[in-house]
Write an enzyme that holds these catalytic residues in place. Structure first.
Site, PDB file in Angstrom:
ATOM      1  N   PHE A 153       0.865  -1.200  -0.139  1.00 25.21           N
ATOM      2  CA  PHE A 153      -0.374  -0.247  -0.090  1.00 25.21           C
ATOM      3  C   PHE A 153       1.005   1.401   0.015  1.00 25.21           C
ATOM      4  CE2 PHE A 153       0.434  -0.149   4.660  1.00 25.21           C
ATOM      5  CZ  PHE A 153       0.709   0.733   5.275  1.00 25.21           C
ATOM      6  N   LYS A 154       2.270   1.271   0.413  1.00 27.78           N
ATOM      7  CA  LYS A 154       2.838   2.250   0.390  1.00 27.78           C
ATOM      8  C   LYS A 154       3.095   3.055  -0.662  1.00 27.78           C
ATOM      9  CE  LYS A 154       4.195   1.855   4.774  1.00 27.78           C
ATOM     10  NZ  LYS A 154       3.955   0.328   4.881  1.00 27.78           N
TER      11      LYS A 154
END
Ligand SMILES: *Cc1c(COP(=O)(O)O)cnc(C)c1O
Length: 432
Positions: free
Chosen positions: A106-107
């Site tokens: 998700f970064k």
């Protein structure tokens, strides 16, 4: 006009988004928080038909007096150019897959958007920056990938040596133009401390340092978008407005982003903070410890969540205070054993392969349901691709996850890394 103040500033001096973004950490060591949160209302994201569509609609409200829409739109479209599917596991349990970006966690949402926003402002100002980033596994590669090759930005990555998965390490040390990687002989907290110290060190004050950790508000705003996108997808399937979100947490950036989404107007009945053996926040929520009673980091199988002193606690606490945190957020800690067990069960029950971080979330939400009987539909965040953790998947399921092309390519590329001690002076020697 939305402005930002430092969590440590009693006078609440306000700065523009541009300054909060380019500084990362406030000069007094605090974190920037917005002085107001626009109430947008679900209509705004219910109308969008992609995550980028949500992004443009929402971020224009936040940034309207700093970036014209004609400039903002291409930035957001280019940053959020990968899918973000909501996958149904059962009638009231969904996972939101946040790992379809280039570095498979998700970064990528925050890092890609932040990189483009920073570039936008730096170009306008004719300035450059050195981005210092401490990573517990996934942040570093997302940031390196998001920023690589920009002539006005250099990236310096610090990661705890031997405490990230082999695939994660490979992602971190892959040679990229303008990126230097350091393996620090210490923990993630050491890396984070070194970054914070560098910012306030007088000998480094002439360097144009900036931070790309989730202490940077520029990463949190884009992360709020996928909560809204998920709620929209759920709404079109179930016609239900309210939702619970389960957030596998470490530094509490992701949870902070969810809280922002809720404060913008998405009804969220409960957040579930799913932690591994790094237990500060669940302990705090349960009233077992006071605010800021952190502990040293404990290494676990869900290494990207190995954070003993989560930075974003300071933001959550400033914005919501103890009472509201404790009533709105339910927390639990999940051991390595329960993580492996939940990976196995999820595979067996739903045919779904979860990465260890995602599994901590799935175990936490199961406990929450059991203890509270809350029937609200729940979305559990799937934080990273299981192929980033083949060893843990093998241990849990007796088989490795399917190979991912994006990762295969990594192994054919050259690497570059230097090992340093866990002190500011070691880092300084390289920066100066
Ligand atoms: C970063 C990360 C987390 C923790 O998120 P925070 O914002 O630090 O709470 C969880 N899972 C994965 C896979 C991550 O990369």
């Amino acid at each position: 006009m939305i402005r930002y103040y430092s969590t440590r500033d009693p006078h609440k001096n306000l700065v523009r988004f541009e300054e909060a973004l380019l500084k990362g950490l406030a000069p007094d060591g605090g974190l920037y928080v917005p002085d107001q949160i626009p109430k947008l209302g679900p209509d705004l994201w219910q109308r969008a038909n992609s995550i980028a569509g949500v992004g443009v609609a929402v971020l224009r409200e936040w940034l309207k007096d700093e970036i014209p829409l004609t400039d903002l739109e291409p930035i957001v479209q280019d940053a959020l150019n990968f899918p973000c599917p909501l996958v149904k596991l059962s009638d009231d349990l969904y996972v939101l897959e946040l790992f379809h970006g280039p570095t498979l966690s998700f970064k990528d949402f925050g890092a890609r958007t932040m990189a483009r926003l920073m570039q936008y402002f730096l170009r306008k100002r004719g300035e450059r920056r050195i981005i210092l980033v401490a990573t517990s596994g996934d942040t570093g590669s997302a940031v390196a990938d998001g920023f690589a090759g920009q002539d006005n930005i250099e990236v310096v990555l610090l990661y705890p040596k031997g405490k990230v998965s082999e695939v994660q390490e490979r992602q971190l040390i892959t040679e990229r133009p303008g990126v230097r990687s350091f393996a620090v002989e210490g923990t993630f907290d050491d890396c984070q401390r070194m970054v914070k110290e560098a910012f306030v060190d007088p000998k480094l004050s002439h360097l144009p340092l900036s931070s790309a950790n989730s202490i940077n508000i520029g990463r949190l705003l884009p992360q709020a978008l996928y909560y809204l996108w998920a709620a929209k997808q759920l709404h079109s399937r179930l016609q239900s407005e309210a939702v619970n979100f389960c957030v596998p947490s470490g530094n509490l950036g992701n949870l902070m982003a969810g809280v922002l989404a809720a404060l913008m107007g998405q009804p969220v009945h409960r957040f579930i903070a799913a932690h591994n053996d790094n237990h500060f926040f669940p302990d705090f929520l349960q009233g077992k410890v006071e605010a800021y009673q952190f502990h040293p980091t404990i290494a676990t199988l869900s290494n990207a969540m190995d954070v003993g002193s989560p930075s974003n606690f300071e933001r959550l606490y400033t914005l919501l205070g103890s009472e509201r945190l404790r009533s709105w957020i339910w927390g639990t800690t999940v051991s390595n054993e329960s993580t492996l067990e939940r990976m196995k069960e999820t595979h067996h029950h739903y045919g779904y392969t979860a990465c260890p971080h995602t599994a901590v979330g799935l175990e936490a939400q199961a406990r929450y349901r059991r203890e509270t009987g809350d029937p609200t539909p729940l979305i559990s965040l799937a934080c990273a691709h299981p192929a980033k953790f083949p060893d843990v998947v093998l241990r849990a399921l007796g088989q490795e996850p399917p190979r991912e092309e994006a990762l295969e390519i990594l192994y054919s590329r050259p690497t570059r890394v230097q090992t340093i001690g866990a002190t500011l002076s070691a880092l300084k020697a390289h920066l100066l």
